[in-house]
Design a protein around this motif. Structure first.
Motif, PDB file in Angstrom:
ATOM      1  N   GLU A 230      30.758  71.658 -25.289  1.00 60.62           N
ATOM      2  CA  GLU A 230      31.778  72.657 -25.597  1.00 60.62           C
ATOM      3  C   GLU A 230      33.101  72.006 -26.006  1.00 60.62           C
ATOM      4  OE1 GLU A 230      31.714  75.858 -25.768  1.00 60.62           O
ATOM      5  OE2 GLU A 230      29.916  76.528 -24.721  1.00 60.62           O
ATOM      6  N   GLY A 231      33.293  70.729 -25.681  1.00 57.65           N
ATOM      7  CA  GLY A 231      34.514  70.043 -26.067  1.00 57.65           C
ATOM      8  C   GLY A 231      35.742  70.480 -25.307  1.00 57.65           C
ATOM      9  N   LYS A 232      35.546  70.974 -24.084  1.00 54.14           N
ATOM     10  CA  LYS A 232      36.675  71.471 -23.298  1.00 54.14           C
ATOM     11  C   LYS A 232      37.188  70.386 -22.362  1.00 54.14           C
ATOM     12  CE  LYS A 232      34.825  76.169 -23.387  1.00 54.14           C
ATOM     13  NZ  LYS A 232      35.843  76.732 -24.265  1.00 54.14           N
ATOM     14  N   LYS A 233      38.459  70.479 -21.980  1.00 51.28           N
ATOM     15  CA  LYS A 233      39.020  69.548 -21.016  1.00 51.28           C
ATOM     16  C   LYS A 233      38.331  69.712 -19.671  1.00 51.28           C
ATOM     17  CE  LYS A 233      43.611  69.358 -23.132  1.00 51.28           C
ATOM     18  NZ  LYS A 233      45.055  69.610 -22.929  1.00 51.28           N
ATOM     19  N   VAL A 234      38.243  68.612 -18.926  1.00 43.89           N
ATOM     20  CA  VAL A 234      37.544  68.630 -17.646  1.00 43.89           C
ATOM     21  C   VAL A 234      38.277  69.485 -16.621  1.00 43.89           C
ATOM     22  CG1 VAL A 234      36.877  67.171 -15.681  1.00 43.89           C
ATOM     23  CG2 VAL A 234      36.409  66.415 -18.015  1.00 43.89           C
ATOM     24  N   SER A 235      39.599  69.544 -16.676  1.00 44.82           N
ATOM     25  CA  SER A 235      40.348  70.301 -15.664  1.00 44.82           C
ATOM     26  C   SER A 235      41.556  70.988 -16.281  1.00 44.82           C
ATOM     27  CB  SER A 235      40.796  69.380 -14.524  1.00 44.82           C
ATOM     28  OG  SER A 235      41.787  68.478 -14.971  1.00 44.82           O
ATOM     29  N   TYR A 236      42.006  72.022 -15.602  1.00 43.18           N
ATOM     30  CA  TYR A 236      43.246  72.706 -15.962  1.00 43.18           C
ATOM     31  C   TYR A 236      43.770  73.399 -14.708  1.00 43.18           C
ATOM     32  CZ  TYR A 236      40.717  77.205 -15.996  1.00 43.18           C
ATOM     33  OH  TYR A 236      39.980  78.304 -15.641  1.00 43.18           O
ATOM     34  N   THR A 237      45.013  73.831 -14.755  1.00 44.22           N
ATOM     35  CA  THR A 237      45.612  74.577 -13.645  1.00 44.22           C
ATOM     36  C   THR A 237      45.666  76.052 -13.999  1.00 44.22           C
ATOM     37  OG1 THR A 237      46.958  72.681 -12.974  1.00 44.22           O
ATOM     38  CG2 THR A 237      47.653  74.849 -12.185  1.00 44.22           C
ATOM     39  N   ASP A 238      45.088  76.875 -13.150  1.00 45.48           N
ATOM     40  CA  ASP A 238      45.075  78.317 -13.358  1.00 45.48           C
ATOM     41  C   ASP A 238      46.443  78.894 -13.011  1.00 45.48           C
ATOM     42  OD1 ASP A 238      43.633  80.949 -13.710  1.00 45.48           O
ATOM     43  OD2 ASP A 238      44.294  81.143 -11.621  1.00 45.48           O
ATOM     44  N   GLU A 239      47.067  79.554 -13.958  1.00 42.36           N
ATOM     45  CA  GLU A 239      48.434  80.035 -13.753  1.00 42.36           C
ATOM     46  C   GLU A 239      48.514  81.120 -12.694  1.00 42.36           C
ATOM     47  OE1 GLU A 239      50.194  81.209 -17.416  1.00 42.36           O
ATOM     48  OE2 GLU A 239      50.084  79.201 -18.327  1.00 42.36           O
ATOM     49  N   ALA A 240      47.545  82.007 -12.637  1.00 43.00           N
ATOM     50  CA  ALA A 240      47.625  83.148 -11.713  1.00 43.00           C
ATOM     51  C   ALA A 240      47.509  82.728 -10.255  1.00 43.00           C
ATOM     52  CB  ALA A 240      46.550  84.174 -12.056  1.00 43.00           C
ATOM     53  N   SER A 241      46.639  81.748  -9.978  1.00 39.66           N
ATOM     54  CA  SER A 241      46.389  81.372  -8.585  1.00 39.66           C
ATOM     55  C   SER A 241      46.982  80.026  -8.199  1.00 39.66           C
ATOM     56  CB  SER A 241      44.871  81.313  -8.332  1.00 39.66           C
ATOM     57  OG  SER A 241      44.274  80.278  -9.108  1.00 39.66           O
ATOM     58  N   GLY A 242      47.317  79.214  -9.185  1.00 42.33           N
ATOM     59  CA  GLY A 242      47.795  77.870  -8.918  1.00 42.33           C
ATOM     60  C   GLY A 242      46.687  76.869  -8.646  1.00 42.33           C
ATOM     61  N   ALA A 243      45.422  77.306  -8.714  1.00 38.85           N
ATOM     62  CA  ALA A 243      44.295  76.415  -8.425  1.00 38.85           C
ATOM     63  C   ALA A 243      44.067  75.443  -9.568  1.00 38.85           C
ATOM     64  CB  ALA A 243      43.028  77.230  -8.197  1.00 38.85           C
ATOM     65  N   GLN A 244      43.646  74.229  -9.218  1.00 35.66           N
ATOM     66  CA  GLN A 244      43.155  73.302 -10.226  1.00 35.66           C
ATOM     67  C   GLN A 244      41.664  73.569 -10.404  1.00 35.66           C
ATOM     68  OE1 GLN A 244      44.209  69.225  -9.739  1.00 35.66           O
ATOM     69  NE2 GLN A 244      43.267  68.592 -11.671  1.00 35.66           N
ATOM     70  N   VAL A 245      41.250  73.763 -11.645  1.00 33.71           N
ATOM     71  CA  VAL A 245      39.873  74.112 -11.966  1.00 33.71           C
ATOM     72  C   VAL A 245      39.196  72.897 -12.591  1.00 33.71           C
ATOM     73  CG1 VAL A 245      38.372  75.703 -13.225  1.00 33.71           C
ATOM     74  CG2 VAL A 245      40.576  76.509 -12.341  1.00 33.71           C
ATOM     75  N   ILE A 246      38.072  72.484 -12.003  1.00 32.70           N
ATOM     76  CA  ILE A 246      37.350  71.286 -12.431  1.00 32.70           C
ATOM     77  C   ILE A 246      35.967  71.672 -12.938  1.00 32.70           C
ATOM     78  CG2 ILE A 246      36.333  69.081 -11.685  1.00 32.70           C
ATOM     79  CD1 ILE A 246      39.279  68.898 -11.507  1.00 32.70           C
ATOM     80  N   ASN A 247      35.599  71.210 -14.120  1.00 26.37           N
ATOM     81  CA  ASN A 247      34.227  71.322 -14.603  1.00 26.37           C
ATOM     82  C   ASN A 247      33.473  70.095 -14.096  1.00 26.37           C
ATOM     83  OD1 ASN A 247      31.825  71.565 -15.955  1.00 26.37           O
ATOM     84  ND2 ASN A 247      32.695  71.537 -18.017  1.00 26.37           N
ATOM     85  N   ALA A 248      32.493  70.297 -13.219  1.00 24.70           N
ATOM     86  CA  ALA A 248      31.815  69.199 -12.545  1.00 24.70           C
ATOM     87  C   ALA A 248      30.671  68.610 -13.358  1.00 24.70           C
ATOM     88  CB  ALA A 248      31.278  69.678 -11.193  1.00 24.70           C
TER      89      ALA A 248
END
Length: 211
Positions: free
Chosen positions: A170-188
């Motif tokens: 998919e060519g997506k970044k491995v991680s980003y920060t979710d603005e609504a919750s503040g969580a860091q989201v990781i694609n494992a």
């Protein structure tokens, strides 16, 4: 260490875990074969927590039947404590065809609503197979994000969200920060080694990664 969606040859090898930093917890975000989960559990003296993916790879064929892997923790629909962290789990994906481990919107609202009640004391990590809605959602219907996961994040504010299902093509970044919750989201997808801050339980550094 987080893993998802493939048996990575650097991990599934006779010398494992040589060449890696010390590991205190393994999180599997789905579509990992049962034999690989048992390999991780037998090789590392740490908890191995998983949620099922949408391909039922977690089962081990034995004789004429199949069994769940031994020595690991299935967190689907539960909140478990491992390595001092509270982990909420939700496996499967939004329904895209007939098959196991797929759920409708109403089933996701019900199941994640119950998980939210069980998470009232707070959770450090949300472990899922499908991604939340947002930057990691796939471009095709089968890999779309799950808005009910996003709603759980907004209510319970996990510090880290670990998911699978979205492959590197998919060519997506491995991680980003979710603005609504503040969580860091990781694609494992593949495997990644994460270092957490002792107090804030934030991901500070990706000290090793493989895809």
């Amino acid at each position: 260490m987080v893993v998802a969606d493939m048996v990575h040859p650097f991990v599934y090898r006779s010398g494992f875990p040589q060449g890696l930093p010390e590991i205190d917890l393994v999180l599997s975000a789905g579509d990992i074969p049962g034999y690989f989960l048992e390999f991780l559990a037998s090789t590392l003296p740490v908890p191995v927590v998983y949620v099922p993916g949408n391909h039922n790879d977690e089962y081990i064929n034995e004789g004429e039947g199949r069994k769940l892997p031994q020595g690991v923790i299935n967190a689907h629909g539960r909140v478990v404590t491992a390595a001092g962290l509270r982990v909420a789990g939700w496996g499967g994906v939004p329904r895209y065809r007939e098959g196991e481990n797929q759920y409708t919107d109403s089933q996701a609202r019900w199941g994640l609503g119950k998980l939210g009640l069980r998470s009232r004391g707070g959770v450090d990590i949300l472990l899922t197979h499908a991604p939340p809605a947002g930057p990691h959602a796939g471009s095709d219907y089968a890999h779309r994000g799950c808005p009910q996961i996003s709603a759980f994040m907004a209510r319970r504010h996990p510090k880290l969200v670990v998911h699978g299902h979205i492959h590197e093509y998919e060519g997506k970044k491995v991680s980003y920060t979710d603005e609504a919750s503040g969580a860091q989201v990781i694609n494992a997808y593949g495997y990644h080694i994460l270092e957490l801050a002792p107090q804030e339980q934030r991901v500070l550094t990706r000290v090793g990664a493989g895809d």
